[in-house]
Design a protein around this motif. Structure first.
Motif, mmCIF file in Angstrom:
data_model
loop_
_atom_site.group_PDB
_atom_site.id
_atom_site.type_symbol
_atom_site.label_atom_id
_atom_site.label_comp_id
_atom_site.label_asym_id
_atom_site.label_seq_id
_atom_site.Cartn_x
_atom_site.Cartn_y
_atom_site.Cartn_z
ATOM 1 N N GLY A 138 1.626 -1.779 -0.199
ATOM 2 C CA GLY A 138 -0.025 0.087 0.161
ATOM 3 C C GLY A 138 0.697 0.988 -0.588
ATOM 4 N N GLY A 139 2.110 0.710 0.090
ATOM 5 C CA GLY A 139 3.424 1.675 -0.462
ATOM 6 C C GLY A 139 2.684 2.765 -1.176
ATOM 7 N N LYS A 140 3.015 4.737 -0.966
ATOM 8 C CA LYS A 140 2.797 5.676 -1.723
ATOM 9 C C LYS A 140 4.328 6.053 -2.221
ATOM 10 C CE LYS A 140 -1.298 7.120 -0.156
ATOM 11 N NZ LYS A 140 -1.545 6.673 1.926
ATOM 12 N N GLY A 141 5.346 5.373 -1.699
ATOM 13 C CA GLY A 141 6.672 6.074 -1.823
ATOM 14 C C GLY A 141 7.087 7.581 -1.529
ATOM 15 N N LEU A 142 6.679 8.033 -0.655
ATOM 16 C CA LEU A 142 7.108 9.578 -0.268
ATOM 17 C C LEU A 142 8.639 9.446 0.002
ATOM 18 C CD1 LEU A 142 4.247 10.156 2.205
ATOM 19 C CD2 LEU A 142 4.373 10.046 -0.693
ATOM 20 N N GLN A 160 6.815 0.270 -4.869
ATOM 21 C CA GLN A 160 6.327 -1.910 -5.048
ATOM 22 C C GLN A 160 6.763 -1.835 -6.387
ATOM 23 O OE1 GLN A 160 4.525 0.568 -3.232
ATOM 24 N NE2 GLN A 160 1.955 -0.562 -3.650
ATOM 25 N N PHE A 161 6.265 -0.658 -7.553
ATOM 26 C CA PHE A 161 6.940 -0.897 -8.857
ATOM 27 C C PHE A 161 7.626 -0.416 -9.274
ATOM 28 C CE2 PHE A 161 1.971 1.009 -8.308
ATOM 29 C CZ PHE A 161 1.407 -0.434 -7.558
ATOM 30 N N GLN A 200 -4.002 2.447 -7.061
ATOM 31 C CA GLN A 200 -3.332 1.448 -8.451
ATOM 32 C C GLN A 200 -3.553 0.398 -9.128
ATOM 33 O OE1 GLN A 200 -0.311 1.060 -5.134
ATOM 34 N NE2 GLN A 200 -0.256 3.103 -4.695
ATOM 35 N N GLN A 201 -4.406 -0.444 -8.692
ATOM 36 C CA GLN A 201 -4.933 -1.656 -9.536
ATOM 37 C C GLN A 201 -4.510 -1.197 -11.542
ATOM 38 O OE1 GLN A 201 -8.001 -3.373 -7.896
ATOM 39 N NE2 GLN A 201 -7.408 -3.397 -5.947
ATOM 40 N N GLY A 243 -6.508 -2.684 -1.161
ATOM 41 C CA GLY A 243 -6.748 -1.433 -0.392
ATOM 42 C C GLY A 243 -6.946 -0.782 1.195
ATOM 43 N N GLY A 244 -6.707 -0.288 2.515
ATOM 44 C CA GLY A 244 -8.129 0.262 2.857
ATOM 45 C C GLY A 244 -6.895 1.327 3.290
ATOM 46 N N ALA A 245 -7.673 1.819 4.352
ATOM 47 C CA ALA A 245 -6.968 3.665 4.378
ATOM 48 C C ALA A 245 -5.776 3.207 5.366
ATOM 49 C CB ALA A 245 -8.369 3.907 5.741
ATOM 50 N N SER A 246 -5.343 2.750 6.302
ATOM 51 C CA SER A 246 -4.222 1.958 6.917
ATOM 52 C C SER A 246 -4.009 0.269 6.370
ATOM 53 C CB SER A 246 -4.679 1.460 8.576
ATOM 54 O OG SER A 246 -6.098 0.709 8.697
ATOM 55 N N ARG A 247 -3.200 0.240 7.316
ATOM 56 C CA ARG A 247 -2.490 -1.329 7.273
ATOM 57 C C ARG A 247 -3.257 -2.440 8.111
ATOM 58 N NH1 ARG A 247 0.780 -5.857 8.084
ATOM 59 N NH2 ARG A 247 2.318 -6.247 6.643
#
Length: 228
Positions: free
Chosen positions: A14-18, A27-28, A61-62, A83-87
């Motif tokens: 679920g990472g945004k890569g910040l 992850q991509f 992201q899908q 994915g959800g709002a949190s892990r």
């Protein structure tokens, strides 16, 4: 001991890569010629080609992931969960994809840990057949300093601490029950969620290469690891 009839792996990405400073989620990002996440999925199928993989990805992201799969001709078998709002919510969504009456084990793994060894995965699954909740750990090699409310802090015994990795492997019915609890800030990983039920968590040896890719430096390390 009940016969283990099902084995799953939930890969949470679920990472945004910040922290990576990149335009696309970490992850991509490509490592060794293909996205990190593809390496991660492949590692679990290398352990067991029949393992049922559930990939948890944010809805936003899908479509991009599907494009990457076509581009890299990635056709490994998996189910996709939102994915959800949190892990915690992401893991809960992934767990809900497993049939209610399933008997067996499930590994929950970070999508940006592409170098988990088959030996580590095997140790976690094998131990979980009787222990029901297993985490891979490594000894701390750096000196640790506890800060607390102090400006200077104090050194602590590193032998009292371990570095925790994934996959964390659980009895399916146990983890389903654990994720029926209300989300809490005390939940730092999946093991902490099952511990709230009073379940003892067993530690096994992880592998040093099983790094979590979160920074540009980690990406450089990943390229080196692929060449070993």
């Amino acid at each position: 001991m009940a016969h283990i009839t099902s084995k799953y792996a939930i890969i949470v990405a679920g990472g945004k890569g910040l922290r990576m400073g990149a335009d696309i989620p970490k992850q991509f990002l490509p490592v060794g010629g293909k996205p990190v996440l593809m390496h991660t999925i492949s590692r679990f199928h290398a352990y067991d080609k029949d393992l049922k993989v559930i990939l948890v990805l944010p809805k936003t992201q899908q479509a991009y992931w599907q494009e990457l799969c076509e581009q890299y001709h990635f056709d490994e078998d998996y189910q996709l969960a939102d994915g959800g709002a949190s892990r915690f919510q992401s893991c809960k969504n992934g767990i809900s994809m497993i049939p209610t009456d399933a008997v067996g084990l499930v590994a929950i793994h970070d999508g940006v840990r592409p170098f988990v060894s088959c030996d580590t995965i095997s140790r976690c699954f094998d131990t979980a057949e009787t222990a029901k909740a297993v985490i891979p750990v490594l000894p701390i090699t750096d000196t640790l300093r506890f800060i607390g409310d102090s400006l200077s802090g104090r050194n602590v015994q590193r032998s009292d601490y371990k570095t925790v990795q994934t996959p964390q492997v659980f009895d399916i019915q146990l983890i389903k029950k654990a994720y029926e609890q209300e989300e809490s800030t005390d939940f730092t990983d999946d093991a902490s969620v099952v511990e709230r039920l009073g379940q003892v968590v067993t530690m096994v040896e992880g592998n040093r290469e099983n790094i979590k890719i979160t920074t540009p430096f980690d990406l450089k390390v990943a390229e080196v690891l692929l060449e070993l």
